[in-house]
Write a protein that holds these residues in place. Structure first.
Motif, mmCIF file in Angstrom:
data_model
loop_
_atom_site.group_PDB
_atom_site.id
_atom_site.type_symbol
_atom_site.label_atom_id
_atom_site.label_comp_id
_atom_site.label_asym_id
_atom_site.label_seq_id
_atom_site.Cartn_x
_atom_site.Cartn_y
_atom_site.Cartn_z
ATOM 1 N N SER A 667 0.875 -1.173 0.000
ATOM 2 C CA SER A 667 0.000 0.000 0.000
ATOM 3 C C SER A 667 0.905 1.213 0.000
ATOM 4 O O SER A 667 1.534 1.532 1.023
ATOM 5 N N ALA A 668 1.016 1.883 -1.157
ATOM 6 C CA ALA A 668 2.037 2.936 -1.330
ATOM 7 C C ALA A 668 1.451 4.339 -1.322
ATOM 8 O O ALA A 668 2.113 5.291 -1.761
ATOM 9 N N SER A 669 0.208 4.519 -0.825
ATOM 10 C CA SER A 669 -0.433 5.845 -0.832
ATOM 11 C C SER A 669 0.516 6.886 -0.269
ATOM 12 O O SER A 669 1.038 6.728 0.836
ATOM 13 N N SER A 670 0.719 7.976 -1.020
ATOM 14 C CA SER A 670 1.758 8.918 -0.654
ATOM 15 C C SER A 670 1.264 10.350 -0.551
ATOM 16 O O SER A 670 1.393 11.002 0.485
ATOM 17 N N ASN A 671 0.657 10.874 -1.626
ATOM 18 C CA ASN A 671 0.195 12.269 -1.608
ATOM 19 C C ASN A 671 -0.863 12.497 -0.535
ATOM 20 O O ASN A 671 -1.002 13.602 -0.004
ATOM 21 N N GLU A 672 -1.628 11.445 -0.226
ATOM 22 C CA GLU A 672 -2.686 11.540 0.774
ATOM 23 C C GLU A 672 -2.707 10.223 1.537
ATOM 24 O O GLU A 672 -2.646 9.154 0.938
ATOM 25 N N PRO A 673 -2.758 10.272 2.849
ATOM 26 C CA PRO A 673 -2.739 9.016 3.606
ATOM 27 C C PRO A 673 -4.023 8.222 3.415
ATOM 28 O O PRO A 673 -5.079 8.782 3.091
ATOM 29 N N GLU A 674 -3.933 6.921 3.603
ATOM 30 C CA GLU A 674 -5.129 6.085 3.625
ATOM 31 C C GLU A 674 -5.927 6.422 4.880
ATOM 32 O O GLU A 674 -5.379 6.480 5.989
ATOM 33 N N VAL A 691 3.533 -4.109 3.110
ATOM 34 C CA VAL A 691 4.428 -2.950 3.181
ATOM 35 C C VAL A 691 3.535 -1.738 2.934
ATOM 36 O O VAL A 691 2.895 -1.631 1.879
ATOM 37 N N ALA A 692 3.461 -0.819 3.916
ATOM 38 C CA ALA A 692 2.540 0.316 3.804
ATOM 39 C C ALA A 692 3.243 1.599 4.188
ATOM 40 O O ALA A 692 4.254 1.591 4.912
ATOM 41 N N THR A 693 2.701 2.717 3.720
ATOM 42 C CA THR A 693 3.269 4.016 4.049
ATOM 43 C C THR A 693 2.871 4.425 5.463
ATOM 44 O O THR A 693 1.747 4.178 5.906
ATOM 45 N N ALA A 694 3.814 5.071 6.168
ATOM 46 C CA ALA A 694 3.654 5.354 7.596
ATOM 47 C C ALA A 694 2.873 6.635 7.832
ATOM 48 O O ALA A 694 3.422 7.637 8.322
ATOM 49 N N LEU A 706 6.167 -6.886 13.426
ATOM 50 C CA LEU A 706 5.153 -7.857 13.850
ATOM 51 C C LEU A 706 4.368 -8.417 12.678
ATOM 52 O O LEU A 706 4.282 -9.636 12.489
ATOM 53 N N ASN A 707 3.770 -7.506 11.868
ATOM 54 C CA ASN A 707 2.946 -7.994 10.753
ATOM 55 C C ASN A 707 3.256 -7.303 9.426
ATOM 56 O O ASN A 707 2.548 -7.500 8.449
ATOM 57 N N GLY A 708 4.297 -6.452 9.380
ATOM 58 C CA GLY A 708 4.616 -5.810 8.120
ATOM 59 C C GLY A 708 5.680 -4.753 8.274
ATOM 60 O O GLY A 708 6.366 -4.667 9.305
ATOM 61 N N TRP A 709 5.835 -3.941 7.244
ATOM 62 C CA TRP A 709 6.824 -2.870 7.213
ATOM 63 C C TRP A 709 6.120 -1.534 6.973
ATOM 64 O O TRP A 709 5.157 -1.460 6.187
ATOM 65 N N LEU A 710 6.557 -0.492 7.635
ATOM 66 C CA LEU A 710 6.084 0.868 7.360
ATOM 67 C C LEU A 710 7.236 1.654 6.742
ATOM 68 O O LEU A 710 8.378 1.570 7.191
ATOM 69 N N VAL A 711 6.924 2.419 5.687
ATOM 70 C CA VAL A 711 7.940 3.200 4.981
ATOM 71 C C VAL A 711 7.485 4.648 4.878
ATOM 72 O O VAL A 711 6.299 4.954 4.993
ATOM 73 N N ARG A 712 8.457 5.522 4.644
ATOM 74 C CA ARG A 712 8.123 6.940 4.528
ATOM 75 C C ARG A 712 7.290 7.192 3.264
ATOM 76 O O ARG A 712 7.620 6.681 2.187
ATOM 77 N N PRO A 713 6.224 7.999 3.373
ATOM 78 C CA PRO A 713 5.391 8.291 2.203
ATOM 79 C C PRO A 713 6.185 8.977 1.100
ATOM 80 O O PRO A 713 7.033 9.844 1.374
ATOM 81 N N GLY A 714 5.929 8.581 -0.149
ATOM 82 C CA GLY A 714 6.538 9.234 -1.296
ATOM 83 C C GLY A 714 8.026 9.021 -1.414
ATOM 84 O O GLY A 714 8.703 9.783 -2.120
ATOM 85 N N ASP A 715 8.569 7.989 -0.750
ATOM 86 C CA ASP A 715 10.009 7.754 -0.723
ATOM 87 C C ASP A 715 10.333 6.427 -1.395
ATOM 88 O O ASP A 715 10.277 5.361 -0.759
#
Length: 785
Positions: A667-674, A691-694, A706-715
């Motif tokens: 889930s790579a939503s970047s310009n606007e958070p989910e 893997v989702a945006t933080a 625990l259940n996945g990875w969080l990454v910086r949005p738009g990075d």
């Protein structure tokens, strides 16, 4: 205001008021009489309001109370005086059911009923007795809490021409009085009396009869034209019906008969008070309705009850009451040639007429008795009263959800799930949208859909305010649930225009981080506001300074669908084959609409930065929805040398199988958070690591380590880092997937979402009802009429 005290709504014995223009002759009057008498004989209080007529004496002799309001069917301002009189009568007599059977009295009855307290007023039933012209005047017959259709043909007519929930329509065929229409109960003297009155002296000459009002649509003129073509045969023909009711048409018929030189063979005999005996005079009965089909056709079943064969036009209710070549014959409407042909064939074999007549008698005895009609009508009353009591006590809710469309996406799926849950639990679910792929599923799962383009960002969208206002009143909606901004403006204006006591509870759901402005502020107008994540709740409070209670209800996954054990491996194999997936390498999937908000461009750039070379990536989403952005993504893939590793697979209608095919879901939503991130929890439900945006809702569902990875949005670099780690560590992917599945089962199920939403509805509706009851208790009760 004339309000009576509440009464047990599902009492064993009822007080029933039927309203008709008059009690003279015709199918409507006959059914009203039969049912009114049945009620009185079975211990109910039976009341009929009409402008009077021949049948009043029979009503009163049978124990029915007749109320004579002369102008109740008068198309003049004089009829308006009955609105208040009827409202007071309904309250004073503690009426359980108000049954409206004709359009003008129905308007009087509806306005009177509508002005009463919804908690104490009677049930409202309307009967569609005809193919009324389709216009706003006729819509009154759809306003009943139950709408009785007298034939399947009429039911289809209602559904085709009026926006009525099919669940409110009950099919109840008309019926004949078995005690009256029985050849064994009609004496020879009665028959001979009728023969003498009509000067039928030659018993060997066959008698053809057309009973019915003397009016153009009953087809007496077609009948006469057909008879002219068979004047070489012996016969007497009788048109039975009041010749004074339509003098101009009667005059035209007489002229037609005279021009054909058939005065001695065709007779307009006028009204008949003894139709059972009259039908025994006939050898053959005709129903020639032409310009308009019979809604049911009582003449046909009464003729068959008297063992007389019937010829009818091939249309309308006759197609349901007559069995061709067994109980009668069909001819084409308005076709004297076809009618003449059929008459000639029928009269050629008098013995065959007897056989067909007896078969017709057996048929109607089994299917079309007044007893059967009355029992089904009482059953209808019981059901509507039981439902009314459940709605009064909040056991059954009527809920309208509004959104722009039903195509794909989290808002749409949530609407479907709530609709299905409501229908499965006995509530009434109505959804208003501009249509889309999911409408068929919505309707199959028990909701009623209204195809209104309420999501169009145009000034013309305001045209739906008045239709919605009418719908909310007509369907007695308890909850109006607004799920998107433009539909919310339409819904709010309709809601605001209603009197406070008539308004449903207004609920809004914040499905996203809407831009903060007056347009978006409409989503804060709900009496109840639902936030689908803590992030959204915080956004509402900070951006709009909302002080009222906001209910946090997380989105949920349907565990019957998103369950690895519920997916047939053949479904996964089908997608694998269709998408050309290589099973030897890990599959990375990003599902979602192809739009910059979902971050597919960041995903493609991240793929170009991966150190791990063994993978296959899939973008799942409609490539036609946003063609410009799709082409931009394809070009980006080419620039990064990803043509052989990245596939644009398009829209998918089997997401459980698609997610089971994946090894990693992004889930790579970047310009606007989910706002919440439904794709994330669906992937978790299928045991897949994410893997989702933080930012936004993902922070509440994904726990790093625990259940996945969080990454910086738009990075793209940070996303590539997380993907490389996931691709390198299959054991961690597995453990993260299992942990995600446990989390979803514990906190994010569709069942929990639906139960919490229903509980919120009930809480708000209950508070509204308590206020209404308190206000009634404080008001003086006027019972004078």
């Amino acid at each position: 205001m004339c309000e009576g005290n509440s009464q047990a709504m599902v009492a064993k014995q009822f007080t029933i008021v039927q309203v008709v223009p008059e009690m003279d002759e015709g199918g409507v009057e006959g059914e009203t009489l039969d049912f009114a008498v049945y009620l009185a004989r079975h211990g109910h209080r039976s009341m009929v309001i009409s402008g009077g007529g021949r049948l009043v004496r029979q009503l009163e002799e049978s124990g029915v109370t007749h109320i004579h309001w002369r102008d109740i069917g008068s198309k003049s301002l004089r009829c308006l005086k009955y609105i208040r009189k009827l409202r007071c009568l309904l309250a004073r007599e503690h009426v359980d059911v108000l049954h409206l059977r004709s359009r003008l009295p129905a308007w009087i009855g509806y306005v009177a009923w509508k002005g009463m307290n919804p908690l104490t007023r009677p049930a409202l039933v309307t009967s569609f007795h005809g193919f009324y012209s389709v216009n706003s005047y006729s819509t009154i017959m759809t306003r009943g809490e139950r709408v009785i259709a007298v034939s399947d043909t009429i039911r289809d007519h209602i559904i085709s021409n009026y926006k009525v929930d099919p669940a409110r329509i009950e099919l109840i065929y008309g019926g004949y009085d078995t005690s009256a229409f029985d050849p064994a109960r009609v004496s020879r003297d009665r028959v001979e009396t009728v023969r003498r009155r009509w000067n039928l002296l030659e018993s060997s000459v066959p008698v053809i009869m057309l009973p019915g009002r003397i009016t153009g649509w009953k087809g007496q003129d077609v009948f006469v034209s057909a008879l002219e073509q068979i004047k070489d045969l012996p016969y007497y023909a009788l048109c039975v019906g009041d010749t004074e009711e339509n003098p101009s048409f009667t005059k035209r018929l007489k002229e037609q008969i005279g021009a054909a030189h058939l005065e001695d063979r065709i007779r307009l005999v006028g009204h008949c008070d003894d139709m059972p005996a009259a039908l025994l005079v006939a050898d053959l009965v005709v129903s020639a309705s032409s310009s308009q089909p019979e809604a049911f056709g009582k003449v046909a079943i009464e003729a068959m009850a008297m063992a007389r064969p019937i010829i009818a036009t091939r249309q309308g209710g006759s197609l349901e009451t007559i069995r061709e070549n067994e109980t009668g014959w069909f001819v084409e409407p308005s076709d004297p040639d076809d009618l003449a042909r059929c008459l000639r064939l029928a009269l050629a074999d008098r013995d065959r007429l007897t056989v067909v007549g007896r078969e017709g008698q057996r048929w109607v005895q089994a299917h079309f008795t007044a007893q059967r009609m009355c029992e089904k009508t009482i059953g209808c009353y019981r059901r509507v009263l039981e439902e009314k009591e459940k709605r009064r006590t909040g056991q059954i809710l009527s809920v309208v959800q509004m959104l722009p469309e039903l195509d794909s996406g989290g808002v749409e799926r949530g609407t479907l799930e709530i609709g299905r849950y409501l229908a499965e639990h006995g509530h009434r679910s109505l959804v208003i949208s501009g249509g889309g792929r999911l409408v068929k599923q919505l309707e199959a799962e028990g909701s009623t859909h209204f195809d209104w383009d309420v999501g169009a960002k145009s000034p013309f969208t305001i045209r739906y305010v008045l239709p919605l206002r009418r719908l909310l009143q007509q369907e007695q909606v308890d909850v109006l649930h607004l799920r998107s901004r433009m539909p919310a403006w339409v819904g709010y204006l309709a809601w605001k225009s209603l009197p406070k006591k008539r308004r449903p509870v207004l609920v809004t759901t914040f499905h996203g981080f809407y831009s903060v402005n007056r347009y978006s502020a409409i989503m804060t107008k709900g009496e109840g506001i639902i936030a689908i994540s803590r992030s959204i709740e915080q956004h509402i409070r900070e951006a709009y300074r909302v002080k009222k209670d906001i209910r946090l209800i997380f989105r949920g996954v349907d565990k019957d669908i998103f369950d690895p054990h519920a997916v047939d491996p053949a479904r996964v194999a089908h997608l694998r084959s269709g998408w050309g997936v290589n099973g030897a390498v890990p599959v990375v999937v990003l599902p979602g609409r192809l739009t910059r908000l979902k971050g597919q461009d960041v995903f493609v750039k991240a793929l170009g930065l991966l150190k791990h070379a063994e993978y296959q990536a899939l973008l799942i989403g409609d490539t036609e929805d946003n063609p410009g952005f799709t082409e931009e993504l394809r070009e980006l893939a080419r620039q990064n040398g990803l043509e052989d590793r990245l596939s644009f697979v398009g829209y998918c209608d089997d997401m459980p199988a698609a997610l089971l095919l994946a090894d990693i879901v992004v889930s790579a939503s970047s310009n606007e958070p989910e706002a919440f991130g439904r794709t994330t929890i669906e992937a978790m439900a299928m045991g897949k690591p994410v893997v989702a945006t933080a930012h936004g809702g993902s922070m509440e569902t994904v726990t790093p380590g625990l259940n996945g990875w969080l990454v910086r949005p738009g990075d793209p670099q940070d996303l590539a880092r997380a993907l490389d780690e996931a691709l390198e560590l299959p054991a961690r992917r597995h453990s993260f997937g299992q942990a995600g599945r446990e989390l979803v089962n514990h906190r994010f199920t569709m069942q929990q979402m639906c139960e919490e939403t229903e509980a919120f509805y009930r809480e708000l509706v209950g508070a509204r009802r308590r206020k209404l009851v308190d206000s009634i208790a404080r008001c003086p009760v006027e019972t004078r009429g």
